[in-house]
Design a protein around this motif. Structure first.
Motif, PDB file in Angstrom:
ATOM      1  N   CYS A 190      16.586 104.672  19.138  1.00 40.06           N
ATOM      2  CA  CYS A 190      16.813 106.013  19.690  1.00 40.06           C
ATOM      3  C   CYS A 190      17.975 106.660  18.951  1.00 40.06           C
ATOM      4  CB  CYS A 190      17.105 105.931  21.181  1.00 40.06           C
ATOM      5  SG  CYS A 190      17.636 107.498  21.888  1.00 40.06           S
ATOM      6  N   CYS A 239      21.002 107.413  21.853  1.00 44.15           N
ATOM      7  CA  CYS A 239      21.781 106.340  22.483  1.00 44.15           C
ATOM      8  C   CYS A 239      21.736 105.030  21.690  1.00 44.15           C
ATOM      9  CB  CYS A 239      21.305 106.107  23.912  1.00 44.15           C
ATOM     10  SG  CYS A 239      19.678 105.354  24.065  1.00 44.15           S
ATOM     11  N   CYS A 265      12.957 108.722  25.243  1.00 43.18           N
ATOM     12  CA  CYS A 265      13.772 107.538  25.492  1.00 43.18           C
ATOM     13  C   CYS A 265      13.970 107.365  26.998  1.00 43.18           C
ATOM     14  CB  CYS A 265      15.120 107.685  24.795  1.00 43.18           C
ATOM     15  SG  CYS A 265      16.250 106.348  25.178  1.00 43.18           S
ATOM     16  N   CYS A 312      18.133 107.420  27.920  1.00 51.31           N
ATOM     17  CA  CYS A 312      18.956 108.624  27.912  1.00 51.31           C
ATOM     18  C   CYS A 312      18.136 109.892  28.159  1.00 51.31           C
ATOM     19  CB  CYS A 312      19.739 108.731  26.607  1.00 51.31           C
ATOM     20  SG  CYS A 312      18.718 108.919  25.140  1.00 51.31           S
TER      21      CYS A 312
END
Ligand SMILES: [Zn+2]
Length: 76
Positions: free
Chosen positions: A30, A33, A43, A46
Motif C-alpha cells: 500500500c 500505509c 486498502c 487505511c
C-alpha cells in the motif's frame, strides 16, 4: 444401478489432485500505509486507493479505538 467397472487408484487420484494446490497470493504494498494488500483493491487498513481516501476506517470507532488505529497506521 450402474457402477464403475473399477475404482480409481490412489496414484490416479493423487495425480489429479497435484494441480489443485493453492498458489501464493501476489500481494502489493500500500503506497499510503505500507502494508501488504491485494492489488487493485482499496486498502482495508487505511482505506486509501490511488492516493485518495475511499473508506473512512475510523467510522463507528470509539475515541480510544480511533487512537489505537491511528497509532497502528503511523507505525506501519
Ligand atoms: Zn494502506
Amino acid at each position: 444401478m450402474a457402477l464403475p467397472a473399477r475404482h480409481h487408484s490412489r496414484s490416479r487420484i493423487n495425480k489429479r489432485r497435484s494441480h489443485s494446490a493453492l498458489k501464493n497470493l501476489n500481494l502489493a504494498k500500500c503506497p499510503h500505509c505500507g502494508r501488504k494488500i491485494v492489488p487493485h483493491r482499496v486498502c482495508p487498513y487505511c482505506g486509501y486507493y490511488q492516493e485518495k481516501e475511499i473508506i473512512d476506517v475510523y467510522r463507528g470507532l470509539s475515541k480510544k479505538e480511533k487512537k489505537i488505529k491511528e497509532k497502528e497506521i503511523e507505525n506501519k
